[in-house]
Scaffold this active site. Structure first.
Site, PDB file in Angstrom:
ATOM      1  N   SER A  24       1.021  -1.161  -0.019  1.00 12.95           N
ATOM      2  CA  SER A  24      -0.053   0.148   0.006  1.00 12.95           C
ATOM      3  C   SER A  24       0.882   1.321   0.052  1.00 12.95           C
ATOM      4  O   SER A  24       1.742   1.512   0.896  1.00 12.95           O
ATOM      5  CB  SER A  24      -1.012   0.108   1.209  1.00 12.95           C
ATOM      6  OG  SER A  24      -0.091   0.145   2.432  1.00 12.95           O
ATOM      7  N   ARG A  34      31.699  29.033 -20.696  1.00 10.21           N
ATOM      8  CA  ARG A  34      31.641  28.275 -21.518  1.00 10.21           C
ATOM      9  C   ARG A  34      31.728  29.000 -22.931  1.00 10.21           C
ATOM     10  O   ARG A  34      30.795  29.770 -22.939  1.00 10.21           O
ATOM     11  CB  ARG A  34      30.663  27.144 -21.504  1.00 10.21           C
ATOM     12  CG  ARG A  34      30.425  26.242 -22.506  1.00 10.21           C
ATOM     13  CD  ARG A  34      31.700  25.349 -22.774  1.00 10.21           C
ATOM     14  NE  ARG A  34      31.740  24.492 -23.795  1.00 10.21           N
ATOM     15  CZ  ARG A  34      32.818  23.505 -24.147  1.00 10.21           C
ATOM     16  NH1 ARG A  34      33.914  23.251 -23.273  1.00 10.21           N
ATOM     17  NH2 ARG A  34      32.661  22.686 -25.068  1.00 10.21           N
ATOM     18  N   GLU A  52       5.854  11.259  -0.762  1.00  4.69           N
ATOM     19  CA  GLU A  52       4.887  12.134   0.105  1.00  4.69           C
ATOM     20  C   GLU A  52       3.659  12.310  -0.773  1.00  4.69           C
ATOM     21  O   GLU A  52       3.054  13.202  -0.662  1.00  4.69           O
ATOM     22  CB  GLU A  52       5.601  13.638   0.107  1.00  4.69           C
ATOM     23  CG  GLU A  52       5.430  14.379   1.616  1.00  4.69           C
ATOM     24  CD  GLU A  52       6.269  13.746   2.638  1.00  4.69           C
ATOM     25  OE1 GLU A  52       6.975  12.529   2.237  1.00  4.69           O
ATOM     26  OE2 GLU A  52       6.277  14.097   3.532  1.00  4.69           O
TER      27      GLU A  52
END
Lengths: 281, 380
Positions: free
Chosen positions: B128, B265, B361
């Site tokens: 569950s 970069r 959650e």
């Protein structure tokens, strides 16, 4: 016990750049921090307070934004913050700074109780003079211990303090009477971390803010630029020295022997001098 | 509401400093070694971050849910999984503070707030997850004890924690048969499964918790029999805000890395942040983060004032913020090119960590169930 800690808000030197052409410091957008040397003074003061009871007042002279540094000091656990701010203080050299700080410390004594101890950092990372601590002590007529590495004893009943002072070639253990001023050496402790409760207390605390008049400055001509006989002739970035590192080969000889051989090669007289000396024993 | 108070800025700054100095420098190392940083968590506890919304008479910080989202977001900029674990501990502490008897509060909370005791929350079972009310772990009362039989799954901190808040069945089927009991580590019959191998969240152990005739004093029952499911769900409203806040902090950190990298970069003769296609992506990422943050604060403020819509708003926040957080982190990885895929740059860890925030959650699908249920009821 009442301890006053003098701190200074300085540009974070780790983030300062020197202009490649004019060699001037590019201050724009550089964040400010509490002078790192002062944190050792603050921690030493907080530790004494925790051990013996009492209060720690932090004091700074600077623009209104210097309140940020005072609040930061409160988050570490200082009990009270005093900001000395006035346009008359702008441009102060160490002479004018010590005048203003000494005046404010007297006022703090009148308002919140006479300090038993005044702490400063050894020096600041922007001025690097190491003059302000001793200057304040002189003006207040306090005894002073400079370059202190450790407070080894404090006796509040007999009003004495014992400290380890680092000096060339060793450590001096000195005892003196209170009240006195101490300049703390770097790397002698580690500033504590303030908790949630301290953060909230600091945010809610009122920073006591004094103008020159509030602090009881009597002679304004001794403050700021007007009270500063120091003249800065030139600011420059030191030239990088073009010196080549010497590689010493350790593969055939033990390192000490190889290094001594290299030393004698460079200082041809040294070997004979040492030999002469050795004969004397 | 749309501006933080000085108090809130102060606690956020404090948590950010802690994250920058105590968590961020070690996060990659902890992740690689699967190291659970208990000493660091205890250091956070000493600063008041283990009982954030626990009342201060037992050592809590007495702050609000909104304050907590600021703290967990800040800590997550150092490591989302470390921050998320602390949020679970906080949830257990809150549950005891909110629903515990005075003796229970006095017994457990000072130690939980100091993290002398580390806590885990046990709801999910192998059979569950989303359907939590179907849980089967059973607690049978025998005299002044409950005897527990069953198994919990995906338990964060299991094996390392000292105290387990366990949802058990003391009555019949469904939510009304569920109770909450506190089980101490070391109780005979309590054992743990292997540490699960996971995609992310490697800094905290995840194990099954097995109860084989575990004897728990009746004094460890929280509230009354049958109230457990209510407690579990109430805890989850706040838990969802925290999980969202942790995702947000992680995503913010990934974004900051990408922003920085895009200025350094160079390609085709200029910094890649000079290309408009990339600028637009940075603009979208920043917008996503700000929108997510604003809504998270709104949901947290609703929970603080016990707004009747709080559960729904918390579900919306969890769904939206964790989706946005993952997308931003993943985009930050893409902006790093091949380097983003390398562990040393720290972005792939954040992507791995944030993926699970869309699952636990309450999955983001279940969040939609919660939101839609309220809508459809209103429509009828």
């Amino acid at each position: 016990m009442h301890i006053v800690v003098c701190i200074k808000q300085v540009p974070d030197s780790a983030q300062i750049r020197v202009h490649p052409v004019t060699n001037t410091i590019m201050r724009q957008g550089v964040p400010t921090i509490i002078n790192p040397y002062d944190l050792f003074a603050l921690e030493a003061a907080l530790a004494l307070r925790d051990q013996h009871g009492g209060e720690v007042t932090v004091l700074t002279m600077g623009p209104p934004s210097a309140a940020d540094s005072l609040r930061k000091a409160l988050t570490f656990g200082a009990d009270r913050a005093v900001l000395l701010t006035d346009r008359f203080f702008a441009g102060a050299d160490t002479l004018a700074t010590t005048y203003a700080l000494a005046t404010a410390i007297r006022k703090i004594g009148e308002t919140f109780g006479a300090p038993d101890l005044v702490f400063t950092g050894k020096q600041t990372i922007d001025g690097d003079t190491a003059q302000v601590g001793p200057g304040v002590a002189k003006r207040l007529g306090l005894l002073q211990l400079t370059y202190v590495a450790k407070i080894s004893a404090l006796d509040l009943d007999n009003k004495t303090i014992e400290a380890e002072r680092r000096s060339e070639g060793g450590v001096q253990i000195l005892q003196t009477r209170l009240p006195c001023l101490i300049t703390m050496l770097e790397a002698t402790n580690e500033i504590r971390r303030g908790g949630m409760a301290d953060a909230l207390r600091a945010a809610r605390a009122e920073v006591v803010t004094w103008s020159a008049k509030d602090a009881g400055v009597e002679d304004i001509t001794k403050c700021g630029l007007r009270g500063s006989p120091t003249i800065v002739k030139r600011v420059f970035a030191p030239q990088a020295r073009a010196e080549k590192a010497t590689m010493v080969d350790f593969s055939d000889t033990p390192p000490a022997d190889a290094l001594i051989a290299e030393l004698f090669k460079r200082q041809p007289k040294l070997e004979t001098e040492l030999a002469t000396l050795a004969r004397g024993y | 509401m749309f501006e933080l108070t000085e108090d809130q800025i102060a606690i956020r700054d404090m948590a950010q400093t802690f994250a920058r100095e105590e968590i961020a420098p070690h996060a990659l190392e902890w992740d690689a070694a699967e190291h659970f940083p208990i000493p660091t968590l205890k250091a956070a506890a000493a600063l008041g971050m283990a009982g954030i919304y626990v009342r201060d008479d037992v050592g809590g910080s007495g702050l609000s849910r909104l304050d907590a989202t600021l703290i967990f977001e800040a800590l997550a900029t150092g490591c989302p999984a470390t921050s998320a674990y602390l949020s679970i501990h906080n949830m257990v502490a809150w549950m005891i503070d909110r629903f515990g008897a005075p003796e229970q509060r006095a017994k457990w909370l000072p130690k939980l707030c100091a993290m002398d005791l580390v806590a885990s929350y046990c709801l999910t079972e192998p059979g569950s997850g989303s359907d939590a009310a179907a849980l089967k772990t059973r607690a049978v009362r025998e005299g002044d004890h409950y005897v527990l039989h069953g198994e919990k799954q995906f338990i964060s901190g299991a094996g390392a924690s000292d105290l387990y808040a366990v949802m058990v069945r003391t009555g019949g089927e469904g939510p009304s048969g569920v109770s909450t009991v506190l089980v101490e580590a070391g109780t005979p019959g309590l054992s743990f499964g292997a540490n699960e191998k996971k995609m992310g969240w490697k800094v905290q152990p995840t194990r099954a918790v097995i109860f084989d005739g575990v004897c728990v004093p009746v004094a460890n029952l929280l509230g009354a029999e049958g109230e457990g499911f209510k407690f579990a769900m109430a805890g989850l409203d706040g838990g969802r805000l925290n999980i969202a806040a942790c995702s947000l902090g992680g995503a913010q950190s990934a974004f900051d890395k990408a922003l920085n990298y895009s200025g350094e970069r160079k390609a085709f003769g200029k910094a890649i942040n000079q290309f408009q296609a990339l600028q637009f992506r940075l603009a979208d990422m920043e917008t996503q983060l700000e929108v997510a943050r604003t809504f998270l604060w709104r949901a947290a403020a609703a929970l603080d004032r016990a707004d009747p819509k709080a559960t729904r708003l918390c579900a919306m926040a969890k769904r939206f913020v964790t989706d946005a957080g993952f997308e931003v982190a993943n985009e930050a990885l893409q902006l790093h090119g091949g380097y983003g895929y390398l562990a040393d740059y720290g972005v792939e860890k954040i992507v791995r960590d944030l993926r699970v925030h869309q699952i636990l959650e309450g999955t983001n699908e279940i969040m939609r169930v919660i939101i839609a249920r309220a809508l459809v009821q209103r429509g009828n």
